[in-house]
Design a protein around this motif. Structure first.
Motif, PDB file in Angstrom:
ATOM      1  N   ALA A 183      34.619   9.101  81.687  1.00 39.39           N
ATOM      2  CA  ALA A 183      34.528   8.978  83.144  1.00 39.39           C
ATOM      3  C   ALA A 183      35.229  10.137  83.833  1.00 39.39           C
ATOM      4  O   ALA A 183      34.718  10.698  84.824  1.00 39.39           O
TER       5      ALA A 183
ATOM      6  N   VAL B 128      30.509  12.374  89.903  1.00 41.01           N
ATOM      7  CA  VAL B 128      30.931  11.050  90.357  1.00 41.01           C
ATOM      8  C   VAL B 128      31.780  11.196  91.611  1.00 41.01           C
ATOM      9  O   VAL B 128      32.678  12.045  91.652  1.00 41.01           O
TER      10      VAL B 128
ATOM     11  N   TYR C 167      33.029  13.346  83.527  1.00 42.09           N
ATOM     12  CA  TYR C 167      31.921  13.334  84.487  1.00 42.09           C
ATOM     13  C   TYR C 167      32.437  13.597  85.903  1.00 42.09           C
ATOM     14  O   TYR C 167      31.822  14.339  86.682  1.00 42.09           O
ATOM     15  N   TRP C 168      33.573  12.992  86.252  1.00 43.00           N
ATOM     16  CA  TRP C 168      34.144  13.173  87.587  1.00 43.00           C
ATOM     17  C   TRP C 168      34.561  14.618  87.824  1.00 43.00           C
ATOM     18  O   TRP C 168      34.279  15.202  88.880  1.00 43.00           O
TER      19      TRP C 168
ATOM     20  N   VAL D 134      32.431   4.960  84.983  1.00 42.69           N
ATOM     21  CA  VAL D 134      33.529   4.538  85.853  1.00 42.69           C
ATOM     22  C   VAL D 134      33.562   3.018  85.981  1.00 42.69           C
ATOM     23  O   VAL D 134      34.630   2.395  85.876  1.00 42.69           O
TER      24      VAL D 134
ATOM     25  N   GLY E 267      27.387   9.009  84.598  1.00 45.52           N
ATOM     26  CA  GLY E 267      28.772   9.181  85.018  1.00 45.52           C
ATOM     27  C   GLY E 267      29.291   8.005  85.814  1.00 45.52           C
ATOM     28  O   GLY E 267      30.407   7.516  85.579  1.00 45.52           O
ATOM     29  N   ASN E 268      28.508   7.520  86.765  1.00 46.10           N
ATOM     30  CA  ASN E 268      28.909   6.359  87.556  1.00 46.10           C
ATOM     31  C   ASN E 268      29.029   5.116  86.689  1.00 46.10           C
ATOM     32  O   ASN E 268      29.910   4.267  86.908  1.00 46.10           O
TER      33      ASN E 268
ATOM     34  N   ARG F 117      23.954  11.716  86.662  1.00 47.69           N
ATOM     35  CA  ARG F 117      24.887  11.116  87.627  1.00 47.69           C
ATOM     36  C   ARG F 117      24.988   9.607  87.399  1.00 47.69           C
ATOM     37  O   ARG F 117      26.067   9.018  87.535  1.00 47.69           O
TER      38      ARG F 117
ATOM     39  N   LEU G 110      32.910   4.869  95.116  1.00 43.10           N
ATOM     40  CA  LEU G 110      32.878   3.790  94.128  1.00 43.10           C
ATOM     41  C   LEU G 110      34.057   2.822  94.220  1.00 43.10           C
ATOM     42  O   LEU G 110      34.083   1.827  93.484  1.00 43.10           O
TER      43      LEU G 110
END
Length: 248
Positions: free
Chosen positions: A60, A69, A63-64, A179, A175-176, A172, A74
């Motif tokens: 996570a 992200v 990706y952020w 999280v 990635g989300n 994307r 979120l």
């Protein structure tokens, strides 16, 4: 635990973290390995959550950091996913989850079909069908609740929602998903850790593998994008469905 057993678990942790960072489903590798190492089912579930949260955190974060992200967007979904997972873990002792053994494989096969045959599943964002700020937290709560009760396919369900309902590109969406997976795992661990169910030598050893696997998996998913994530979601979803149907 024997040193060779711990070494094998570390290798499994690396492989599970790699797969999970791209398409979810790392528990298909890690949970059977923990059971084979002699852990009782509840301890295996708790230990699996503990070791997987490490790889999920690494994935996570990766990706952020690559800008895929938005944590600010979120925050409500993270809180509701955590709450849903905690509520699911509290509820599981009082309900019969047997029907999920049939429903979940069917849903996973449907997800595989969607990612296999739906046109224009790329890394480009599309128009959302539902409002992100309103409905992502609701989806997070529902999937988190499911994860607290049962678990298999959580990543696939989230990825499908981000792509089909909220218009995110496949990378994307991955990635989300990581999280919210992190929030879901944390919710369950709020019960497992105080109850003493986590077998720490196994969890910490596998976590070492998860660090490398989660990082390399996230970089691989980002590098190859939809060309890799899309077919891997199909393979993982079908494999999980077959495992649930054929292996009690």
């Amino acid at each position: 635990m024997e040193p060779l057993t711990l070494l094998a678990l570390a290798v499994v942790g690396l492989a599970a973290g790699f797969v999970d960072a791209i398409a979810g489903g790392g528990g298909m590798l890690s949970l059977p390995a923990l059971l084979s190492a002699g852990l009782p089912p509840v301890a295996a579930l708790a230990t699996n959550k503990m070791q997987s949260i490490v790889g999920t955190t690494i994935a996570a974060t990766t990706y952020w950091r690559k800008g895929l992200v938005s944590l600010r967007a979120l925050v409500p979904a993270i809180l509701l996913t955590l709450a849903g997972s905690l509520l699911g873990a509290l509820t599981v002792k009082n309900i019969d989850t047997g029907i999920l053994d049939v429903i979940v494989p069917i849903a996973l096969i449907a997800i595989a079909g969607y990612f296999m045959f739906a046109p224009k599943l790329t890394d480009a964002d599309r128009a959302a069908r539902l409002s992100f700020p309103i409905f992502v937290p609701l989806v997070g709560f529902g999937v988190g609740f499911y994860d607290g009760i049962f678990g298999p396919g959580t990543g696939s369900f989230l990825t499908l929602a981000f792509v089909a309902l909220f218009g995110l590109g496949v990378t994307r969406a991955a990635g989300n998903t990581k999280v919210l997976n992190l929030a879901s795992n944390l919710g369950a661990l709020l019960l497992f850790i105080p109850s003493g169910d986590v077998v720490w030598p196994a969890a910490l050893t596998m976590a070492v593998g998860q660090i490398a696997g989660g990082y390399l998996g996230a970089l691989t998913g980002i590098r190859f994008g939809a060309k890799l994530i899309r077919p891997l979601v199909v393979v993982v979803s079908v494999a999980m469905a077959l495992k649930l149907l054929l292996v009690p």
